[in-house]
Design an enzyme around this catalytic site. Structure first.
Site, mmCIF file in Angstrom:
data_model
loop_
_atom_site.group_PDB
_atom_site.id
_atom_site.type_symbol
_atom_site.label_atom_id
_atom_site.label_comp_id
_atom_site.label_asym_id
_atom_site.label_seq_id
_atom_site.Cartn_x
_atom_site.Cartn_y
_atom_site.Cartn_z
ATOM 1 N N LYS A 52 2.218 -3.948 -3.103
ATOM 2 C CA LYS A 52 1.184 -3.170 -3.805
ATOM 3 C C LYS A 52 0.573 -4.012 -4.925
ATOM 4 O O LYS A 52 -0.649 -4.019 -5.120
ATOM 5 C CB LYS A 52 1.775 -1.863 -4.350
ATOM 6 N N GLN A 96 7.520 4.847 -7.317
ATOM 7 C CA GLN A 96 7.993 4.514 -5.979
ATOM 8 C C GLN A 96 9.201 5.385 -5.624
ATOM 9 O O GLN A 96 10.151 5.501 -6.403
ATOM 10 C CB GLN A 96 8.355 3.019 -5.911
ATOM 11 N N ASP A 119 -1.166 8.504 -5.194
ATOM 12 C CA ASP A 119 -0.361 8.729 -3.985
ATOM 13 C C ASP A 119 -0.768 10.029 -3.276
ATOM 14 O O ASP A 119 -0.428 10.239 -2.115
ATOM 15 C CB ASP A 119 1.124 8.856 -4.360
HETATM 16 N N1 GUN Z 1 8.085 5.422 -0.667
HETATM 17 C C1 GUN Z 1 7.737 5.250 0.630
HETATM 18 N N2 GUN Z 1 6.402 5.407 0.795
HETATM 19 C C2 GUN Z 1 5.916 5.685 -0.438
HETATM 20 C C3 GUN Z 1 4.591 5.943 -0.921
HETATM 21 O O1 GUN Z 1 3.598 5.963 -0.188
HETATM 22 N N3 GUN Z 1 4.489 6.181 -2.263
HETATM 23 C C4 GUN Z 1 5.564 6.181 -3.083
HETATM 24 N N4 GUN Z 1 5.354 6.445 -4.385
HETATM 25 N N5 GUN Z 1 6.798 5.956 -2.665
HETATM 26 C C5 GUN Z 1 6.964 5.703 -1.350
#
Ligand code: GUN
Length: 296
Positions: A52, A96, A119
């Site tokens: 990211k 996350q 998200d």
């Molecule tokens: N863990 C797995 N996929 C995601 C996601 O798209 N966003 C977040 N914040 N955590 C994750």
């Protein structure tokens, strides 16, 4: 049969985002800024968050990584979220997941301001999406919709079967595929307790597999000419790989692909689109805040 190239599509979209960011900056606007909170050292989460941050660089965004050890308290995390909500330099942020067991993920998700919830996990964004209002749409369903659109795959009036009913993929995917302004399809959701699941799949023009079981979708479940989207990313042990594992999709690609009009591979299909859509949501958050600033 066309293999849908998520990696190339994501690279193209990131280049488009970077171009737009440079235009915004040239006109005196602010670079979008994404912050990410990472708790602990889970291998998968470390990789996702690293990717990211790299994607932010590719898009010309600012990024901030905030790290905590596994023993961070829920109160500390909520306090940091409150600070990010109030921080005008931050356009959007994510926490996350998964979080350590002593922290309530739902409470954390709901503490994030819906305006910064890139998200798209906050109930306000989920609810607004469900009734077709402007919102942040979560990255994986948005990535799938984008692949369908960019590959010119007709969805209106088609029969779409979604395998899986998770909050992150199955449920939002069903909502979006059903809505007139997005998929406009006839949607069936199947899950671990569905009877006649194979028969449902055999009638589908589009199958979206998000069930998390490697190789679940077999050739006898797919109508010739169907489009198959594979959301599965299960880590399976593989001694021939340096990492010791490989990613396995929910679809038996080798036997299903020859039947399909379009299919996504794993890896290189839906996966690369997910981070790219987070970037698109961050750009949207930045643009919203830029225009709110101009109205002041
Ligand atoms: N863990 C797995 N996929 C995601 C996601 O798209 N966003 C977040 N914040 N955590 C994750």
């Amino acid at each position: 049969m066309t293999i849908i190239d998520g990696k190339a599509t994501a690279a193209q979209i990131k280049a488009e985002i970077a171009q737009e960011v440079e235009q915004i900056v040239a006109q005196g606007g602010k670079r979008p800024h994404l912050a990410a909170i990472l708790v602990g050292h889970d291998g998968g989460s470390e990789t996702y968050v690293r990717n990211k941050v790299l994607a932010c660089e590719a898009c010309g965004f600012e990024s901030t990584l905030i790290r905590y050890e596994d023993d961070v308290t829920e109160a500390e995390l909520l306090e940091r979220i409150a600070q990010l909500n109030a921080d005008d330099s931050v356009d959007g942020f994510i926490v996350q997941l998964p979080l350590p067991r002593h922290i309530d993920e739902q409470k954390v998700t709901e503490a994030i301001s819906p305006d910064k919830d890139v998200d798209g996990f906050h109930p306000t964004n989920v609810g607004r999406m469900a009734i077709g209002l402007d919102c942040f749409i979560s990255a994986t369903p948005l990535g799938i919709l984008t692949l369908l659109q960019r590959y010119g795959i007709a969805t209106s009036g088609k029969k779409c079967v979604i395998l899986g009913r998770s909050n992150i993929v199955g449920k939002p995917m069903a909502q979006l595929m059903m809505q007139k302004q997005y998929g406009d399809a006839t949607v069936t959701v199947c899950h671990s307790h569905s009877q006649g699941l194979k028969e449902e799949c055999r009638q589908a023009d589009i199958i979206i597999a998000a069930i998390g079981q490697p190789g679940f979708v077999t050739a006898d479940m797919v109508k010739p000419g169907a489009t198959v989207i594979d959301v599965g990313t299960t880590r399976v042990p593989d001694a021939t790989r340096k990492s010791g594992f490989r990613l396995s999709g929910d679809v038996r690609f080798d036997e299903v692909a020859p039947l399909c009009s379009h299919i996504t591979p794993v890896p290189g299909g839906v996966g690369p689109m997910t981070i790219c859509m987070l970037m698109l949501n961050t750009l949207k958050a930045g643009k919203r805040r830029n225009s709110a600033e101009n109205r002041k």
